[in-house]
Design an enzyme around this catalytic site. Structure first.
Site, PDB file in Angstrom:
ATOM      1  N   TYR A  51       0.733  -1.288   0.035  1.00 27.28           N
ATOM      2  CA  TYR A  51       0.092   0.173  -0.007  1.00 27.28           C
ATOM      3  C   TYR A  51       0.942   1.202  -0.335  1.00 27.28           C
ATOM      4  CZ  TYR A  51      -4.242  -2.656  -0.061  1.00 27.28           C
ATOM      5  OH  TYR A  51      -5.234  -3.701  -0.396  1.00 27.28           O
ATOM      6  N   ARG A  54       1.276   1.588  -3.632  1.00 26.98           N
ATOM      7  CA  ARG A  54       0.023   2.363  -4.199  1.00 26.98           C
ATOM      8  C   ARG A  54      -0.034   3.769  -3.901  1.00 26.98           C
ATOM      9  NH1 ARG A  54       1.198  -1.939  -5.243  1.00 26.98           N
ATOM     10  NH2 ARG A  54       2.088  -0.739  -6.984  1.00 26.98           N
ATOM     11  N   GLN A  84     -15.777   3.549  -5.730  1.00 28.26           N
ATOM     12  CA  GLN A  84     -15.135   2.533  -5.274  1.00 28.26           C
ATOM     13  C   GLN A  84     -13.560   2.707  -5.131  1.00 28.26           C
ATOM     14  OE1 GLN A  84     -16.871  -1.030  -7.325  1.00 28.26           O
ATOM     15  NE2 GLN A  84     -17.993   0.394  -8.824  1.00 28.26           N
ATOM     16  N   HIS A 102     -14.712   1.864  -0.483  1.00 24.92           N
ATOM     17  CA  HIS A 102     -13.728   1.037  -0.155  1.00 24.92           C
ATOM     18  C   HIS A 102     -12.351   1.624   0.499  1.00 24.92           C
ATOM     19  CE1 HIS A 102     -15.386  -1.394  -3.932  1.00 24.92           C
ATOM     20  NE2 HIS A 102     -15.993  -1.556  -2.583  1.00 24.92           N
TER      21      HIS A 102
END
Length: 231
Positions: A51, A54, A84, A102
């Site tokens: 993450y 990301r 989303q 999310h």
């Protein structure tokens, strides 16, 4: 109110890889290794590093014409975006009324309270960082197998829609894909997606549908001009 549901396709035009494309993120990672509570417990370092990468990717990208067009529409119309996506490109384009289904990549959350979030400066989460409640921080992301805490709010918003717009989502990811079923039957639905429209026409959606078979950066600005002149 114009309610807009966005998926990975709207951010793809900003250069953010999607999960489901053949060249997307899942081509290089297994869901079980980086996007489940079990993975976080089993190999925290791998998940946090995933993450972090990301997040760094998101911060290097810019909103595209689709994000910007929606933000412009909000200046003259009552617009609410349900996304989303965990990126912050809607915010950076100027949209203000946003529900993230999310999670948000630029925030971290408590390990014991799914809605106890804190902002993160920059892209790197430290492995041992803790929430004020004492628990280890984790990405503010809904992992596979976890509940979607913002879903009830999103359903309420969908039920109030006078126009419902779907952008860049395959309508295959549940429960987000179910939101269209909460839209009143007389409400027009506009879909912007390059995929074959027959896939949508054979789905559960029975509302009047206008399909714009274009990628988001091309189709959304065109649709926004149409909405401005129609509503």
């Amino acid at each position: 109110m114009i309610v807009v549901l966005t998926g990975a396709g709207i951010s793809k035009d900003s250069g953010i890889a999607t999960f489901r494309d053949s060249d997307g993120l899942w081509a290089n990672y297994r869901i079980e290794d980086v996007c489940t509570p079990e993975a976080l417990a089993r190999n925290r370092k791998t998940v946090i590093e995933f993450y972090n990468e990301r997040r760094r990717e998101v911060l290097e990208k810019e909103p595209n014409a689709a994000h910007i067009a929606l933000a412009e529409l909000e200046k003259t119309h009552d617009v609410h975006v349900i996304t989303q996506n965990i990126d912050n490109l809607h915010e950076r384009a100027g949209s203000r009324n946003i529900t993230h289904l999310h999670g948000e990549i630029t925030k971290l959350r408590s390990s014991i309270d799914e809605l106890a979030t804190v902002p993160l400066e920059g892209w790197e989460q430290k492995l041992d960082a803790r929430h004020p409640d004492g628990s280890l921080l984790r990405p503010y992301v809904v992992f596979f197998g976890e509940s979607v805490p913002m879903l009830p709010e999103a359903i309420e918003i969908a039920q109030k829609a006078d126009v419902f717009v779907i952008i860049g989502t395959s309508l295959n990811v549940y429960p987000a894909a179910s939101l269209a079923s909460y839209v009143r039957p007389d409400v027009p639905i506009y879909i912007v997606d390059p995929a074959d429209p027959t896939l949508v026409k054979s789905s559960y959606i029975t509302n009047p549908i206008t399909y714009i078979q274009e990628r988001a950066a091309v189709g959304v600005p065109r649709l926004v001009e149409r909405l401005k002149s129609t509503y």
